[in-house]
Design a protein around this motif. Structure first.
Motif, PDB file in Angstrom:
ATOM      1  N   GLY A 133      14.632  19.812 -11.492  1.00 15.51           N
ATOM      2  CA  GLY A 133      15.441  19.931 -10.288  1.00 15.51           C
ATOM      3  C   GLY A 133      14.639  20.058  -9.008  1.00 15.51           C
ATOM      4  O   GLY A 133      15.153  20.526  -7.984  1.00 15.51           O
ATOM      5  N   GLN A 134      13.383  19.613  -9.049  1.00 19.36           N
ATOM      6  CA  GLN A 134      12.528  19.671  -7.865  1.00 19.36           C
ATOM      7  C   GLN A 134      12.504  18.316  -7.150  1.00 19.36           C
ATOM      8  O   GLN A 134      12.772  17.275  -7.750  1.00 19.36           O
ATOM      9  CB  GLN A 134      11.097  20.052  -8.275  1.00 19.36           C
ATOM     10  N   ILE A 135      12.168  18.362  -5.874  1.00 21.25           N
ATOM     11  CA  ILE A 135      12.066  17.148  -5.063  1.00 21.25           C
ATOM     12  C   ILE A 135      10.605  16.739  -4.941  1.00 21.25           C
ATOM     13  O   ILE A 135       9.753  17.555  -4.596  1.00 21.25           O
ATOM     14  CB  ILE A 135      12.656  17.375  -3.660  1.00 21.25           C
ATOM     15  N   VAL A 136      10.305  15.486  -5.234  1.00 21.33           N
ATOM     16  CA  VAL A 136       8.973  14.933  -5.012  1.00 21.33           C
ATOM     17  C   VAL A 136       8.921  14.273  -3.640  1.00 21.33           C
ATOM     18  O   VAL A 136       8.035  14.537  -2.832  1.00 21.33           O
ATOM     19  CB  VAL A 136       8.591  13.915  -6.100  1.00 21.33           C
ATOM     20  N   GLU A 137       9.897  13.432  -3.368  1.00 24.66           N
ATOM     21  CA  GLU A 137       9.928  12.752  -2.067  1.00 24.66           C
ATOM     22  C   GLU A 137      11.320  12.207  -1.804  1.00 24.66           C
ATOM     23  O   GLU A 137      12.014  11.775  -2.726  1.00 24.66           O
ATOM     24  CB  GLU A 137       8.899  11.619  -2.022  1.00 24.66           C
ATOM     25  N   ILE A 138      11.707  12.221  -0.540  1.00 24.88           N
ATOM     26  CA  ILE A 138      12.959  11.619  -0.092  1.00 24.88           C
ATOM     27  C   ILE A 138      12.643  10.742   1.111  1.00 24.88           C
ATOM     28  O   ILE A 138      12.027  11.188   2.080  1.00 24.88           O
ATOM     29  CB  ILE A 138      14.011  12.677   0.300  1.00 24.88           C
ATOM     30  N   GLN A 139      13.031   9.488   1.029  1.00 24.75           N
ATOM     31  CA  GLN A 139      12.857   8.555   2.133  1.00 24.75           C
ATOM     32  C   GLN A 139      14.243   8.116   2.596  1.00 24.75           C
ATOM     33  O   GLN A 139      14.983   7.505   1.839  1.00 24.75           O
ATOM     34  CB  GLN A 139      12.064   7.324   1.687  1.00 24.75           C
ATOM     35  N   THR A 140      14.618   8.459   3.810  1.00 23.15           N
ATOM     36  CA  THR A 140      15.926   8.048   4.319  1.00 23.15           C
ATOM     37  C   THR A 140      15.770   7.414   5.702  1.00 23.15           C
ATOM     38  O   THR A 140      14.996   7.891   6.530  1.00 23.15           O
ATOM     39  CB  THR A 140      16.904   9.237   4.432  1.00 23.15           C
ATOM     40  N   THR A 141      16.509   6.348   5.913  1.00 21.87           N
ATOM     41  CA  THR A 141      16.432   5.620   7.175  1.00 21.87           C
ATOM     42  C   THR A 141      17.815   5.202   7.637  1.00 21.87           C
ATOM     43  O   THR A 141      18.584   4.622   6.862  1.00 21.87           O
ATOM     44  CB  THR A 141      15.568   4.357   7.023  1.00 21.87           C
ATOM     45  N   ALA A 142      18.129   5.504   8.880  1.00 21.81           N
ATOM     46  CA  ALA A 142      19.350   4.995   9.498  1.00 21.81           C
ATOM     47  C   ALA A 142      19.021   3.649  10.126  1.00 21.81           C
ATOM     48  O   ALA A 142      18.119   3.544  10.953  1.00 21.81           O
ATOM     49  CB  ALA A 142      19.851   5.968  10.560  1.00 21.81           C
ATOM     50  N   GLN A 191       0.830  -1.209   0.000  1.00 18.01           N
ATOM     51  CA  GLN A 191       0.000   0.000   0.000  1.00 18.01           C
ATOM     52  C   GLN A 191       0.863   1.256   0.000  1.00 18.01           C
ATOM     53  O   GLN A 191       0.551   2.239  -0.693  1.00 18.01           O
ATOM     54  CB  GLN A 191      -0.918  -0.007   1.217  1.00 18.01           C
ATOM     55  N   GLU A 192       1.940   1.220   0.770  1.00 19.79           N
ATOM     56  CA  GLU A 192       2.830   2.390   0.842  1.00 19.79           C
ATOM     57  C   GLU A 192       3.494   2.666  -0.505  1.00 19.79           C
ATOM     58  O   GLU A 192       3.585   3.817  -0.937  1.00 19.79           O
ATOM     59  CB  GLU A 192       3.890   2.139   1.921  1.00 19.79           C
ATOM     60  N   ILE A 193       3.945   1.606  -1.186  1.00 21.72           N
ATOM     61  CA  ILE A 193       4.604   1.776  -2.480  1.00 21.72           C
ATOM     62  C   ILE A 193       3.610   2.253  -3.538  1.00 21.72           C
ATOM     63  O   ILE A 193       3.926   3.117  -4.367  1.00 21.72           O
ATOM     64  CB  ILE A 193       5.291   0.467  -2.915  1.00 21.72           C
ATOM     65  N   GLN A 194       2.397   1.719  -3.524  1.00 17.51           N
ATOM     66  CA  GLN A 194       1.371   2.165  -4.475  1.00 17.51           C
ATOM     67  C   GLN A 194       1.116   3.661  -4.334  1.00 17.51           C
ATOM     68  O   GLN A 194       1.030   4.387  -5.325  1.00 17.51           O
ATOM     69  CB  GLN A 194       0.065   1.399  -4.231  1.00 17.51           C
ATOM     70  N   ARG A 195       0.989   4.114  -3.113  1.00 14.07           N
ATOM     71  CA  ARG A 195       0.729   5.542  -2.873  1.00 14.07           C
ATOM     72  C   ARG A 195       1.911   6.392  -3.314  1.00 14.07           C
ATOM     73  O   ARG A 195       1.743   7.486  -3.850  1.00 14.07           O
ATOM     74  CB  ARG A 195       0.417   5.765  -1.392  1.00 14.07           C
ATOM     75  N   LEU A 196       3.119   5.877  -3.081  1.00 17.77           N
ATOM     76  CA  LEU A 196       4.318   6.603  -3.488  1.00 17.77           C
ATOM     77  C   LEU A 196       4.373   6.766  -5.008  1.00 17.77           C
ATOM     78  O   LEU A 196       4.664   7.865  -5.516  1.00 17.77           O
ATOM     79  CB  LEU A 196       5.564   5.863  -3.000  1.00 17.77           C
ATOM     80  N   ILE A 197       4.111   5.695  -5.743  1.00 18.19           N
ATOM     81  CA  ILE A 197       4.125   5.762  -7.210  1.00 18.19           C
ATOM     82  C   ILE A 197       3.090   6.770  -7.703  1.00 18.19           C
ATOM     83  O   ILE A 197       3.384   7.620  -8.558  1.00 18.19           O
ATOM     84  CB  ILE A 197       3.849   4.366  -7.814  1.00 18.19           C
ATOM     85  N   ALA A 198       1.880   6.690  -7.171  1.00 17.16           N
ATOM     86  CA  ALA A 198       0.809   7.592  -7.609  1.00 17.16           C
ATOM     87  C   ALA A 198       1.143   9.048  -7.283  1.00 17.16           C
ATOM     88  O   ALA A 198       0.955   9.941  -8.122  1.00 17.16           O
ATOM     89  CB  ALA A 198      -0.510   7.189  -6.957  1.00 17.16           C
ATOM     90  N   ARG A 199       1.647   9.316  -6.077  1.00 18.66           N
ATOM     91  CA  ARG A 199       2.018  10.682  -5.693  1.00 18.66           C
ATOM     92  C   ARG A 199       3.080  11.233  -6.625  1.00 18.66           C
ATOM     93  O   ARG A 199       3.034  12.392  -7.042  1.00 18.66           O
ATOM     94  CB  ARG A 199       2.557  10.713  -4.255  1.00 18.66           C
ATOM     95  N   SER A 200       4.057  10.397  -6.944  1.00 22.12           N
ATOM     96  CA  SER A 200       5.170  10.828  -7.781  1.00 22.12           C
ATOM     97  C   SER A 200       4.689  11.272  -9.159  1.00 22.12           C
ATOM     98  O   SER A 200       5.163  12.264  -9.708  1.00 22.12           O
ATOM     99  CB  SER A 200       6.191   9.697  -7.925  1.00 22.12           C
ATOM    100  N   LEU A 201       3.732  10.541  -9.715  1.00 21.75           N
ATOM    101  CA  LEU A 201       3.220  10.873 -11.041  1.00 21.75           C
ATOM    102  C   LEU A 201       2.253  12.058 -10.995  1.00 21.75           C
ATOM    103  O   LEU A 201       2.241  12.892 -11.911  1.00 21.75           O
ATOM    104  CB  LEU A 201       2.539   9.651 -11.653  1.00 21.75           C
ATOM    105  N   ARG A 202       1.448  12.145  -9.940  1.00 21.78           N
ATOM    106  CA  ARG A 202       0.536  13.289  -9.839  1.00 21.78           C
ATOM    107  C   ARG A 202       1.284  14.605  -9.748  1.00 21.78           C
ATOM    108  O   ARG A 202       0.785  15.646 -10.184  1.00 21.78           O
ATOM    109  CB  ARG A 202      -0.401  13.121  -8.626  1.00 21.78           C
ATOM    110  N   CYS A 203       2.508  14.558  -9.220  1.00 24.29           N
ATOM    111  CA  CYS A 203       3.307  15.781  -9.077  1.00 24.29           C
ATOM    112  C   CYS A 203       3.767  16.351 -10.416  1.00 24.29           C
ATOM    113  O   CYS A 203       4.165  17.516 -10.483  1.00 24.29           O
ATOM    114  CB  CYS A 203       4.530  15.513  -8.189  1.00 24.29           C
TER     115      CYS A 203
END
Length: 255
Positions: A208-217, A101-113
């Motif tokens: 050169g815009q940012i859609v999303e950044i996911q970072t985890t330590a 579900q998280e990946i589906q939402r990420l893909i859709a958000r990325s394209l809607r942007c």
């Protein structure tokens, strides 16, 4: 002594041999792969293979009716034998995992942007991303391939239904980065990703815009300096991916 030798052996195995830390895996983008889809792209990031398709529907979700605005919806799934061990189909389980579900939402958000939903009108574009083979970076490969499928679908639809040429306002691509054995690396495969001290996904646009950044330590925190090193790697990687997207779209348009 035996433990130290084992640790050293594992560490040496993580050292890249076939490419530099700032290099992508071999990337292939094959548009028009599925003849029944309005748009499609077979994308390869090394041994990660994903089939992305786009379908335009002359209808929208109920919450958007009468608004004059369109929508983009994405679905994502991994085929049973895409990983090292057979993955049970989520349809059999009766529900999708939180990861799916998280990946589906990420893909859709990325394209809607990168799409003017008002210019799209009351239409919905459904994106399907099916992972045929997984070796790390399935979500980033899906986004990059999905953009090509989306662009192909809209370009074809313009000829039939006179969509506004301003529907697509930017271009989007995605790549993973991480810190592996203390070194910033671009486009991690599964072995690197599973042993990374820091794991990150970057979704960036051609402008050169940012859609999303996911970072985890994974084990301990990391510095801002390390983050900016990863960002620079991601910018380089996404620039190359965007050029490959342009080549794929241009090649298909000539067919």
């Amino acid at each position: 002594m035996i433990y130290l030798l084992c640790v050293k052996k594992i560490t040496m195995a993580l050292k890249r041999k076939s490419r530099k830390n700032n290099e992508l895996r071999s990337v292939f983008l094959g548009p028009g792969f599925c003849k029944n889809a309005h748009g499609s792209c077979f994308v390869k990031y090394g041994d990660t293979h994903v089939l992305c398709t786009a379908t335009i529907e002359e209808k929208i979700p109920p919450f958007l009716r009468g608004t004059g605005s369109g929508w983009i919806h994405a679905e994502y799934g991994m085929l049973p034998c895409s990983g090292n061990e057979r993955i049970e189909r989520e349809a059999v389980k009766g529900k999708q995992s939180g990861r799916t579900q998280e990946i589906q939402r990420l893909i859709a958000r990325s394209l809607r942007c990168v799409v003017d939903l008002k210019a799209l009108g009351e239409r919905q574009i459904k994106i399907d991303c099916d992972v045929l083979q997984a070796d790390g970076g399935t979500r980033t490969a899906s986004i990059t391939g999905a953009y090509v499928a989306l662009r192909q679908a809209i370009n074809g639809h313009k000829k039939i239904h006179s969509l506004s040429p301003s529907v697509i306002v930017d271009q989007v691509a995605a790549v993973s980065c991480g810190i592996v054995d203390g070194e910033p690396c671009l486009d991690l495969d599964y072995l690197e990703d599973s042993n990374a001290q820091v794991d990150a996904n970057f979704i960036l646009t051609a402008k050169g815009q940012i859609v999303e950044i996911q970072t985890t330590a994974e084990k301990e925190s990391y510095s801002f300096e390390d983050f900016f090193k990863l960002l620079e790697l991601a910018k380089q990687g996404c620039h190359l991916l965007i050029e490959k997207q342009k080549e794929a779209i241009a090649t298909f348009s000539k067919l």
